[in-house]
Design a protein around this motif. Structure first.
Motif, PDB file in Angstrom:
ATOM      1  N   LEU A 126       0.898  -1.161   0.000  1.00 54.17           N
ATOM      2  CA  LEU A 126       0.000   0.000   0.000  1.00 54.17           C
ATOM      3  C   LEU A 126       0.933   1.205   0.000  1.00 54.17           C
ATOM      4  CD1 LEU A 126      -2.570  -0.979   2.791  1.00 54.17           C
ATOM      5  CD2 LEU A 126      -2.568  -1.614   0.386  1.00 54.17           C
ATOM      6  N   MET A 127       0.746   2.131  -0.954  1.00 51.91           N
ATOM      7  CA  MET A 127       1.742   3.197  -1.131  1.00 51.91           C
ATOM      8  C   MET A 127       1.390   4.481  -0.406  1.00 51.91           C
ATOM      9  SD  MET A 127       3.442   3.252  -4.825  1.00 51.91           S
ATOM     10  CE  MET A 127       4.537   4.552  -4.279  1.00 51.91           C
ATOM     11  N   PHE A 128       2.439   5.133   0.089  1.00 53.06           N
ATOM     12  CA  PHE A 128       2.261   6.415   0.758  1.00 53.06           C
ATOM     13  C   PHE A 128       3.317   7.376   0.232  1.00 53.06           C
ATOM     14  CE2 PHE A 128       0.811   2.974   3.378  1.00 53.06           C
ATOM     15  CZ  PHE A 128      -0.425   3.402   3.824  1.00 53.06           C
ATOM     16  N   MET A 129       2.854   8.423  -0.470  1.00 50.65           N
ATOM     17  CA  MET A 129       3.747   9.463  -0.996  1.00 50.65           C
ATOM     18  C   MET A 129       3.046  10.788  -0.822  1.00 50.65           C
ATOM     19  SD  MET A 129       5.251   8.077  -4.608  1.00 50.65           S
ATOM     20  CE  MET A 129       6.495   9.298  -4.985  1.00 50.65           C
ATOM     21  N   ASP A 130       3.676  11.672  -0.069  1.00 54.35           N
ATOM     22  CA  ASP A 130       3.105  12.987   0.165  1.00 54.35           C
ATOM     23  C   ASP A 130       2.862  13.669  -1.183  1.00 54.35           C
ATOM     24  OD1 ASP A 130       2.219  14.936   1.842  1.00 54.35           O
ATOM     25  OD2 ASP A 130       4.157  15.970   1.912  1.00 54.35           O
ATOM     26  N   GLN A 131       1.726  14.319  -1.330  1.00 55.88           N
ATOM     27  CA  GLN A 131       1.354  15.088  -2.532  1.00 55.88           C
ATOM     28  C   GLN A 131       1.071  14.217  -3.756  1.00 55.88           C
ATOM     29  OE1 GLN A 131       4.710  17.743  -2.752  1.00 55.88           O
ATOM     30  NE2 GLN A 131       3.774  19.204  -1.362  1.00 55.88           N
ATOM     31  N   VAL A 132       1.099  12.902  -3.603  1.00 49.16           N
ATOM     32  CA  VAL A 132       0.701  12.040  -4.723  1.00 49.16           C
ATOM     33  C   VAL A 132      -0.477  11.185  -4.266  1.00 49.16           C
ATOM     34  CG1 VAL A 132       1.386  10.179  -6.288  1.00 49.16           C
ATOM     35  CG2 VAL A 132       3.049  11.913  -5.607  1.00 49.16           C
ATOM     36  N   SER A 133      -1.586  11.309  -4.934  1.00 45.11           N
ATOM     37  CA  SER A 133      -2.706  10.428  -4.608  1.00 45.11           C
ATOM     38  C   SER A 133      -3.213   9.734  -5.865  1.00 45.11           C
ATOM     39  CB  SER A 133      -3.839  11.202  -3.935  1.00 45.11           C
ATOM     40  OG  SER A 133      -4.227  12.278  -4.768  1.00 45.11           O
ATOM     41  N   ASP A 134      -2.971  10.349  -7.031  1.00 45.84           N
ATOM     42  CA  ASP A 134      -3.360   9.692  -8.282  1.00 45.84           C
ATOM     43  C   ASP A 134      -2.634   8.355  -8.377  1.00 45.84           C
ATOM     44  OD1 ASP A 134      -4.726  11.927  -8.823  1.00 45.84           O
ATOM     45  OD2 ASP A 134      -3.458  12.637 -10.476  1.00 45.84           O
ATOM     46  N   HIS A 135      -3.278   7.401  -8.933  1.00 38.09           N
ATOM     47  CA  HIS A 135      -2.689   6.079  -9.215  1.00 38.09           C
ATOM     48  C   HIS A 135      -2.482   5.207  -7.983  1.00 38.09           C
ATOM     49  CE1 HIS A 135      -1.982   8.112 -12.945  1.00 38.09           C
ATOM     50  NE2 HIS A 135      -0.880   8.704 -12.562  1.00 38.09           N
ATOM     51  N   ILE A 136      -2.718   5.737  -6.777  1.00 41.63           N
ATOM     52  CA  ILE A 136      -2.557   4.910  -5.577  1.00 41.63           C
ATOM     53  C   ILE A 136      -3.928   4.358  -5.196  1.00 41.63           C
ATOM     54  CG2 ILE A 136      -1.997   4.952  -3.111  1.00 41.63           C
ATOM     55  CD1 ILE A 136       0.191   6.954  -3.713  1.00 41.63           C
ATOM     56  N   GLU A 137      -4.024   3.034  -5.108  1.00 46.08           N
ATOM     57  CA  GLU A 137      -5.320   2.399  -4.849  1.00 46.08           C
ATOM     58  C   GLU A 137      -5.251   1.572  -3.568  1.00 46.08           C
ATOM     59  OE1 GLU A 137      -7.117   0.488  -8.251  1.00 46.08           O
ATOM     60  OE2 GLU A 137      -5.939   1.701  -9.637  1.00 46.08           O
ATOM     61  N   ASN A 138      -4.928   2.247  -2.461  1.00 45.46           N
ATOM     62  CA  ASN A 138      -4.732   1.517  -1.206  1.00 45.46           C
ATOM     63  C   ASN A 138      -6.012   0.869  -0.690  1.00 45.46           C
ATOM     64  OD1 ASN A 138      -2.070   2.196  -1.289  1.00 45.46           O
ATOM     65  ND2 ASN A 138      -2.150   3.715   0.349  1.00 45.46           N
ATOM     66  N   GLU A 139      -7.122   1.600  -0.743  1.00 46.15           N
ATOM     67  CA  GLU A 139      -8.363   1.028  -0.189  1.00 46.15           C
ATOM     68  C   GLU A 139      -8.814  -0.175  -0.995  1.00 46.15           C
ATOM     69  OE1 GLU A 139     -11.523   3.757   0.595  1.00 46.15           O
ATOM     70  OE2 GLU A 139     -10.196   5.108   1.707  1.00 46.15           O
ATOM     71  N   ALA A 140      -8.768  -0.050  -2.312  1.00 50.45           N
ATOM     72  CA  ALA A 140      -9.171  -1.172  -3.174  1.00 50.45           C
ATOM     73  C   ALA A 140      -8.246  -2.373  -2.972  1.00 50.45           C
ATOM     74  CB  ALA A 140      -9.147  -0.742  -4.638  1.00 50.45           C
ATOM     75  N   THR A 141      -6.971  -2.089  -2.730  1.00 48.07           N
ATOM     76  CA  THR A 141      -5.997  -3.162  -2.528  1.00 48.07           C
ATOM     77  C   THR A 141      -6.261  -3.884  -1.215  1.00 48.07           C
ATOM     78  OG1 THR A 141      -4.393  -1.850  -3.739  1.00 48.07           O
ATOM     79  CG2 THR A 141      -3.526  -3.696  -2.478  1.00 48.07           C
ATOM     80  N   LEU A 142      -6.480  -3.096  -0.167  1.00 54.25           N
ATOM     81  CA  LEU A 142      -6.740  -3.688   1.151  1.00 54.25           C
ATOM     82  C   LEU A 142      -8.016  -4.533   1.144  1.00 54.25           C
ATOM     83  CD1 LEU A 142      -5.349  -3.708   3.892  1.00 54.25           C
ATOM     84  CD2 LEU A 142      -6.699  -1.701   4.530  1.00 54.25           C
ATOM     85  N   ALA A 143      -8.992  -4.094   0.347  1.00 56.62           N
ATOM     86  CA  ALA A 143     -10.256  -4.840   0.261  1.00 56.62           C
ATOM     87  C   ALA A 143     -10.061  -6.225  -0.352  1.00 56.62           C
ATOM     88  CB  ALA A 143     -11.270  -4.045  -0.565  1.00 56.62           C
ATOM     89  N   LEU A 144      -8.971  -6.416  -1.089  1.00 54.37           N
ATOM     90  CA  LEU A 144      -8.696  -7.715  -1.717  1.00 54.37           C
ATOM     91  C   LEU A 144      -8.017  -8.688  -0.763  1.00 54.37           C
ATOM     92  CD1 LEU A 144      -7.225  -6.396  -5.112  1.00 54.37           C
ATOM     93  CD2 LEU A 144      -9.487  -7.411  -4.773  1.00 54.37           C
ATOM     94  N   ARG A 145      -7.576  -8.186   0.390  1.00 52.26           N
ATOM     95  CA  ARG A 145      -6.677  -8.957   1.260  1.00 52.26           C
ATOM     96  C   ARG A 145      -7.229 -10.336   1.636  1.00 52.26           C
ATOM     97  NH1 ARG A 145      -4.421  -7.244   7.280  1.00 52.26           N
ATOM     98  NH2 ARG A 145      -2.737  -8.773   7.329  1.00 52.26           N
ATOM     99  N   GLU A 146      -8.475 -10.374   2.057  1.00 53.27           N
ATOM    100  CA  GLU A 146      -9.042 -11.640   2.556  1.00 53.27           C
ATOM    101  C   GLU A 146      -9.064 -12.724   1.483  1.00 53.27           C
ATOM    102  OE1 GLU A 146      -9.516 -12.286   5.703  1.00 53.27           O
ATOM    103  OE2 GLU A 146      -8.783 -10.248   6.042  1.00 53.27           O
ATOM    104  N   GLY A 147      -9.228 -12.326   0.225  1.00 53.59           N
ATOM    105  CA  GLY A 147      -9.363 -13.314  -0.844  1.00 53.59           C
ATOM    106  C   GLY A 147      -8.051 -13.696  -1.518  1.00 53.59           C
ATOM    107  N   LEU A 148      -6.934 -13.176  -1.012  1.00 50.48           N
ATOM    108  CA  LEU A 148      -5.664 -13.452  -1.699  1.00 50.48           C
ATOM    109  C   LEU A 148      -5.215 -14.897  -1.478  1.00 50.48           C
ATOM    110  CD1 LEU A 148      -3.563 -10.238  -0.887  1.00 50.48           C
ATOM    111  CD2 LEU A 148      -4.765 -10.783  -3.019  1.00 50.48           C
ATOM    112  N   PRO A 149      -4.663 -15.543  -2.514  1.00 50.57           N
ATOM    113  CA  PRO A 149      -4.067 -16.862  -2.315  1.00 50.57           C
ATOM    114  C   PRO A 149      -2.800 -16.726  -1.468  1.00 50.57           C
ATOM    115  CG  PRO A 149      -3.551 -16.051  -4.508  1.00 50.57           C
ATOM    116  CD  PRO A 149      -4.498 -15.058  -3.896  1.00 50.57           C
TER     117      PRO A 149
END
Ligand SMILES: [Zn+2]
Length: 417
Positions: free
Chosen positions: A139-162
């Motif tokens: 999950l990416m964290f860069m000050d002043q950059v929010s475009d292209h970062i999909e942390n919430e959508a990524t975290l939502a996938l966590r339970e279903g990951l192989p």
């Protein structure tokens, strides 16, 4: 019945039969012992060396699309002038195309896992799953950059990951985050149970920023003050370390992702391998992104790690081939959370390579494992198996031509002004 039986293959100086059931090594016995057993698939191993694959602990895989975009520049100019303007045009499709290209290259060099820090993370996870390789995606964290970062959508996938896929928290670096962000990430690491992956002590400029912007003696001291140095935190680069930094890193239980070729090519500095080992800090090996290395060859990276460590050591005995090899295999698998992978033994995860011993580098046959690192190149990797699945065979990755065509098209779009 076994799922896969590799017959009469060279492993640790012996000829053996190796059986795989599901995603696990079921048996390893002297050659001929398992020949009578039934198996869904057999591979004749007579011309192959069996060995563990590599696990790459620091990548920005989709940067394969930016390869060659900024040569001979210092890190900050390279980021500001060449990389970040192109990254502003990224799409999820481009990241998917670049990641698949990087996975193709990684498989050819015998690597089954990558520790990624990049944008549009669901596309990265999908590419890794589809191609059957392991990945830890940040999950990416860069000050002043929010475009292209999909942390919430990524975290939502966590339970279903192989179990071949995992997540981390990846603040980019101290110069692209705030102290408050880093403290929040340290807290999130505890509450979510996710490890941290961050660039650390890469350049002199970063050291200067730690001192002037954050009033800290070093990047390591600053990151420690913010709480992000935890057991298992992966620190990429670590070229500028004081004795105090080494002691802090050992006390916190962090792991280094050593990137020797990126460090050399960008003139970033030299990671003190022997001092880190003497301090008890686990060291692993990463390529960094293809825009700064520019190769994703783990064979070349391991050789570079061995050579650069020996160059600064009191004697060539100070750093052994098996130590450097373990840094890119067993220790790296552990660092990425794939704790049952990285070693070939019954009951362990069935990750392995078949290396083509018919090539010139192996003709003398005195030490095939040394030949693999020091004399051969990626052309020797014939077959790659990850979690029991054949992901490359006969030096071909399924769908390779189409993956390259899509990567060419995506790179063209990013290049357009
Ligand atoms: Zn990096």
């Amino acid at each position: 019945m076994f799922d896969l039986l590799i017959q009469d293959v060279l492993w640790q100086g012996q000829r053996v039969d190796v059986a795989i059931t599901g995603d696990i090594f079921a048996a390893i016995e002297p050659a001929g012992t398992l020949a009578h057993c039934s198996a869904k698939r057999r591979i004749e191993g007579r011309h192959f060396l069996l060995r563990p694959p590599f696990y790459n602990t620091h990548t920005h895989h989709a940067m394969t699309l930016l390869r060659g975009a900024g040569e001979d520049l210092p890190l900050m100019a390279w980021l500001n002038e060449r990389i970040w303007p192109r990254e502003a045009r990224l799409t999820a499709d481009a990241v998917a195309a670049g990641t698949r290209l990087a996975i193709v290259e990684s498989l050819h060099t015998g690597c089954v896992a990558f520790n990624d820090m990049y944008f549009h993370q669901p596309a990265i996870l999908a590419a890794a799953q589809e191609m059957g390789v392991r990945a830890c995606v940040g999950l990416m964290f860069m000050d002043q950059v929010s475009d292209h970062i999909e942390n919430e959508a990524t975290l939502a996938l966590r339970e279903g990951l192989p179990k071949t896929l995992a997540l981390s928290l990846a603040p980019h670096a101290l110069y692209t985050t705030t102290p408050e962000q880093l403290q929040e990430i340290a807290h999130l690491s505890d509450t979510l149970g996710l490890p941290i992956h961050v660039h650390a002590a890469e350049t002199q400029t970063e050291c200067h920023i730690a001192q002037t912007r954050f009033n800290a003696p070093s990047p390591i001291a600053y990151l420690d003050r913010c709480g992000v140095l935890k057991p298992g935190t992966i620190l990429a680069h670590c070229c500028h370390l004081s004795e105090e930094d080494l002691a802090t890193m050992a006390a916190r239980g962090v792991v280094v992702a050593h990137c020797p070729q990126s460090n050399q090519k960008l003139g970033s500095g030299v990671f003190p391998w022997v001092k880190a080992r003497e301090a008890g800090i686990p060291v692993t090996i990463g390529t960094d992104g293809a825009a700064s290395n520019n190769s994703l060859s783990m064979i070349a990276e391991v050789k570079a790690a061995a050579l650069s460590a020996k160059l600064g050591a009191p004697s060539p005995e100070s750093v052994t081939l098996s130590e450097v090899d373990a840094a890119a295999t067993r220790l790296a698998a552990q660092a990425l959370g794939f704790t049952n992978a990285g070693e070939i033994a019954p009951g362990r995860d069935a990750d392995c390579l078949l290396v083509d011993l018919r090539l010139p580098a192996f003709a003398a046959g005195n030490n095939p494992d040394a030949d693999f690192i020091y004399a051969a190149d990626s052309a020797c990797v014939d077959t790659v198996i990850c979690a029991g699945r054949i992901v490359m065979e006969g030096k071909v990755v399924p769908g390779e031509a189409e993956i390259l065509a899509k990567a060419r098209a995506a790179a063209t779009i990013l290049r357009e002004e």
